[in-house]
Design an enzyme around this catalytic site. Structure first.
Site, PDB file in Angstrom:
ATOM      1  N   HIS A  78      -2.767   8.742   3.636  1.00  0.00           N
ATOM      2  CA  HIS A  78      -3.910   9.405   2.988  1.00  0.00           C
ATOM      3  C   HIS A  78      -4.248  10.660   3.780  1.00  0.00           C
ATOM      4  O   HIS A  78      -3.841  10.799   4.938  1.00  0.00           O
ATOM      5  CB  HIS A  78      -5.118   8.458   2.959  1.00  0.00           C
ATOM      6  N   GLU A 114       1.311   3.618  12.359  1.00  0.00           N
ATOM      7  CA  GLU A 114       0.574   4.717  11.719  1.00  0.00           C
ATOM      8  C   GLU A 114       0.347   5.871  12.684  1.00  0.00           C
ATOM      9  O   GLU A 114      -0.168   5.677  13.793  1.00  0.00           O
ATOM     10  CB  GLU A 114      -0.790   4.197  11.243  1.00  0.00           C
ATOM     11  N   HIS A 121       0.846  -1.199   0.000  1.00  0.00           N
ATOM     12  CA  HIS A 121       0.000   0.000   0.000  1.00  0.00           C
ATOM     13  C   HIS A 121       0.879   1.246   0.000  1.00  0.00           C
ATOM     14  O   HIS A 121       2.096   1.148   0.122  1.00  0.00           O
ATOM     15  CB  HIS A 121      -0.960  -0.004   1.197  1.00  0.00           C
TER      16      HIS A 121
HETATM   17  N1  GLY Z   1      -7.627   2.570   9.094  1.00  0.00           N
HETATM   18  C1  GLY Z   1      -7.629   2.655   7.694  1.00  0.00           C
HETATM   19  C2  GLY Z   1      -6.343   3.100   7.177  1.00  0.00           C
HETATM   20  O1  GLY Z   1      -5.369   3.086   7.895  1.00  0.00           O
HETATM   21  O2  GLY Z   1      -6.221   3.536   6.078  1.00  0.00           O
HETATM   22 MN    MN Z   2      -4.824   5.113   7.606  1.00  0.00          MN
HETATM   23 MN    MN Z   3      -5.442   2.969   9.986  1.00  0.00          MN
END
Ligand code: GLY
Ligand code: MN
Ligand code: MN
Length: 439
Positions: free
Chosen positions: A351, A405, A347
């Site tokens: 975003h 993240e 990925h």
């Molecule tokens: N929780 C969805 C993402 O990390 O894009």
């Molecule tokens: Mn995300």
């Molecule tokens: Mn996420």
């Protein structure tokens, strides 16, 4: 959110729409889950952004320069029976009094009233293709107006995407929006820390999810921003795993991707930590690599830099590290060119984040990656996912999935990490888990 903020947004929208034109946007509808039971209602983000109005069966109309008032809200009339069974709703009076609409009409009268508002307008700004019933209705109304051309009435000649205008506005967050995003981030971080503190081998994934949701609600925030991913061991290699049904094993890692909403603004955090509280050597090596990639990517979040820089930095660090650890073989530039890293990192880096977890806003402008500006918020979330059946790598790496993240705000001179309240270094995670398990 104060009414003033919504008013400011509407004013900006009116300027963009311009006199002689009209804009419309419908609310979300309530949706049936099963017989007599509805899904929890979540307002359409664009609609809420402009109105602050949290009811279904509503439609907002904006007519810059209209003498009787520029902002019109169609909504449900107040109904005592409905109030008794389902609770408060604004009604026509509330729409003007509390939500500052200049005018309000019953939604049931939409087909009688709205066509008149479309007469003699040049352009209709409208989110096309979102609600097929309304799409059809709108075209029918416009066609009916066309038939009246001999009476000197003109029909709108252009349908313009409302999203384009609106989403540019939504991409840059105001101080009022950032306040809500900070709160969502802070509570989500607390929930992740709680998960680390509670997690023990033998628990089920859904029991850890319960701890997370408990923390969200305890803090007064009830809506998750998206279904929580609580993925032990190789479940973490399924990117959108939400079954959360398996038992946690002591030698596995646990990946949690969970965030809450605060007044319609999302947080989005992922942490990965050992179920036992202590990383194995192999887990440590891969984890540190993902963390290094995240740090390198966050470094590239600065005003003036293009959006893709952070992604490219993460690819660079991850590919180099995968070669060093022996998961990829070859020269780094060639491996990057051939996208060999994609078998383990499939990925992109992240975003936009805002009212929607995958928030609105273009990533490219004139075919060029967008340049970051203060007020944008984005996630930075590199990961490595080594499938259990991957025979090209040593057995010790197989079935490990790691993502880290954070939510990052672009500031005037760099960036601010909104989700720093939950540990992510190996030492800090092990320390927090050791302390809580000893207590
Ligand atoms: N929780 C969805 C993402 O990390 O894009
Ligand atoms: Mn995300
Ligand atoms: Mn996420």
């Amino acid at each position: 959110m104060k009414q003033n903020e919504f008013k400011r947004r509407r004013k900006l929208l009116m300027q963009q729409v311009g006199k002689g034109n009209i804009a419309l946007i419908a609310s979300a509808s309530s949706r049936t889950r099963n017989r007599d039971v509805e899904y929890p209602f979540r307002q359409d983000s664009d609609f809420y952004y402009l109105t602050g109005f949290n009811e279904a069966d509503s439609l907002a109309v904006f007519i810059p320069g209209r003498e009787q008032g520029e902002y019109i809200l169609f909504c449900r009339e107040f109904d005592e029976q409905k109030a008794l069974w389902e609770g408060a709703h604004a009604g026509l009076e509330g729409a003007t009094k509390h939500y500052e609409a200049d005018d309000s009409f019953p939604i049931d009268d939409l087909s009688d009233i709205l066509p008149g508002m479309l007469e003699n307008k040049a352009k209709v700004f409208y989110p096309m293709g979102r609600d097929s019933d309304l799409d059809h209705q709108l075209l029918e109304w416009i066609n009916n107006i066309r038939k009246q051309s001999r009476n000197g009435i003109s029909a709108p000649g252009e349908l313009v995407s409302l999203e384009h205008v609106l989403h540019e506005m939504r991409l840059i967050k105001s101080p009022a929006e950032l306040k809500l995003m900070r709160r969502a981030a802070e509570v989500s971080a607390k929930a992740h820390a709680r998960a680390m503190q509670c997690c023990k081998p033998g628990m089920y994934e859904y029991q850890v999810e319960a701890e997370i949701v408990h923390e969200f609600m305890r803090e007064g925030l009830r809506a998750v921003a998206y279904p929580s991913i609580v993925a032990g061991g190789q479940n973490a290699c399924v990117l959108h795993y939400t079954e959360n049904k398996d038992k946690l094993r002591k030698d596995d890692l646990l990946l949690i991707d969970a965030g809450v909403e605060c007044d319609h603004y999302a947080a989005d955090i992922t942490r990965t930590f050992p179920v036992s509280g202590k990383f194995s050597e192999a887990q440590k090596a891969l984890y540190q690599l993902v963390l290094d990639a995240q740090y390198a990517a966050i470094e590239q979040v600065r005003p003036g830099l293009p959006w893709n820089k952070a992604h490219d930095a993460s690819v660079q660090v991850l590919t180099k590290g995968l070669v060093k650890l022996g998961l990829l073989k070859g020269r780094v530039p060639k491996l990057i060119k051939d996208e060999k890293y994609k078998q383990f990192y499939m990925h992109r880096i992240g975003h936009w984040l805002g009212m929607d977890v995958h928030d609105v806003g273009d990533y490219k402008v004139n075919d060029q990656w967008r340049v970051l500006e203060p007020g944008m918020v984005l996630t930075v979330e590199p990961g490595l996912y080594i499938p259990a059946e991957c025979e090209t790598v040593d057995e010790k790496w197989r079935g490990i999935g790691i993502r880290i993240e954070d939510d990052v705000l672009v500031t005037r001179d760099g960036h601010e990490i909104l989700t720093g309240g939950v540990p992510k270094s190996i030492e800090d995670i092990e320390l927090l888990m050791r302390e809580s398990h000893a207590a």
